[in-house]
Scaffold this motif. Sequence first.
Motif, PDB file in Angstrom:
ATOM      1  N   TYR A 114       0.949  -0.875   0.141  1.00 42.68           N
ATOM      2  CA  TYR A 114      -0.422  -0.184  -0.503  1.00 42.68           C
ATOM      3  C   TYR A 114       1.219   1.194   0.161  1.00 42.68           C
ATOM      4  O   TYR A 114       1.171   2.295  -1.054  1.00 42.68           O
ATOM      5  N   PRO A 115       1.620   1.181   0.916  1.00 41.73           N
ATOM      6  CA  PRO A 115       2.766   2.325   0.660  1.00 41.73           C
ATOM      7  C   PRO A 115       3.286   2.774  -0.504  1.00 41.73           C
ATOM      8  O   PRO A 115       3.009   4.028  -0.949  1.00 41.73           O
ATOM      9  N   GLU A 116       3.693   2.261  -0.939  1.00 39.48           N
ATOM     10  CA  GLU A 116       4.107   1.856  -2.620  1.00 39.48           C
ATOM     11  C   GLU A 116       3.907   3.019  -2.819  1.00 39.48           C
ATOM     12  O   GLU A 116       3.844   3.620  -4.188  1.00 39.48           O
ATOM     13  N   ALA A 117       2.681   1.216  -3.247  1.00 41.54           N
ATOM     14  CA  ALA A 117       1.726   1.950  -4.615  1.00 41.54           C
ATOM     15  C   ALA A 117       1.443   3.705  -4.150  1.00 41.54           C
ATOM     16  O   ALA A 117       1.142   4.069  -5.566  1.00 41.54           O
ATOM     17  N   ILE A 118       0.918   3.946  -3.414  1.00 43.84           N
ATOM     18  CA  ILE A 118       0.616   5.409  -2.933  1.00 43.84           C
ATOM     19  C   ILE A 118       1.639   6.398  -2.616  1.00 43.84           C
ATOM     20  O   ILE A 118       1.685   7.351  -3.671  1.00 43.84           O
TER      21      ILE A 118
END
Length: 399
Positions: A132-136
């Motif tokens: 999630y944080p990487e995709a954001i």
Amino acid sequence: MTERAPLSRKISAIAESATLKVDAKAKAMKAEGRRIISYAAGEPDFATPPAVVDAARAALDDAANFRYSPAAGLPALKAAIIEKTRRDSGLEVAASQIVVTNGGKQAVYQAFQAILNPGDEVLLPAPYWTTYPEAIQLADGSAVPVFAGADQEYKVTVEQLEAARTEKTKAVVFVSPSNPTGSVYTPEETAAIARWALEHSVWVVSDEIYQNLTYDGAKAVSIVEAVPEVAGQTILLNGVAKTYAMTGWRVGWMVGPADAIALAANLQSHLTSNVNNVAQLAAAAALSGPQDAAEEFREAFDRRRRLIVAELSKIPGVVVPVPQGAFYVYPDVTGLLGREWGGRRIETTVELAEYILEEAEVAVVPGEAFGPSGYLRLSYALGDDQLLEGVQRLQRLFA
């Protein structure tokens, strides 16, 4: 000779998947002949149901499946997704509201690409799945972790979300059942978050890939079923990987408002085009056919869940909230930190996981991969005998 231009700063900033990294190290050690037991990967150990494999074989007899197909997905699979979304998420959708993706990760990536602009903030309940944080970040957004510990059963409250909200808040991630914790929000908790999102015009990115894996009578109520009005600002993410033991088939999807889905479909048309047609038809068979095998998988996970919780709870200093969904347990191991084990002082769960792998030949994922230190994630999607032996090794290690 002149120096070449530097590589992409954005891509260079992406963290490697911690779960895959631990799993790869465990597999490499196993290849060296070591008796590694790995709780690292979120991958069912079952074979894909025979009826699903038969559908794939049948698809190979139709030459049309060897050609390009619509980038957003085959009509047959979209029809199956429409029915599943109605059945399990309580939402009526049209084919234009669906994009079939190469696994759930592509759906996650495209959801944030479709709704975020540079500087937008996304409230990310922690512990969170590593992607999630990487995709954001790849969508030029900023992840804002909102942490809930074992004392809250790893579930954030509306009050916590409101305290973290700013004028830059664009979206909130909602995952129930959760990876990595296995927590399931109650219908009331889900509805409260939905109403908060509506009140503040916040997008909801809801990952429902574990929605069919719940236990003890719990039901993972979809956020759009709890408060139907929020559907206009919600993207649902799902796939066949976990429920049907189809991780390698790489079929996921996203469902949402037609305008957001159109953006994601356009992106995918340039990024990957269509998902493998044979895999799509296999996924349609999984969703539309008998659910007996999926129920057998769920019952096996439930048995393993009860076993691993009972055995981990025997280790002094380990607190094990009982997961109600998915196939992960997320014990609080702060009672093992700040102490000497095997002649070395261990302060973090990164150090603890390394010690466990070296000394007990057991692979677990440290809490730092999902948020704060102090926790370990263990997947119980492995055989019963190995599951028990691995925990018994931990019991001996920390006796």
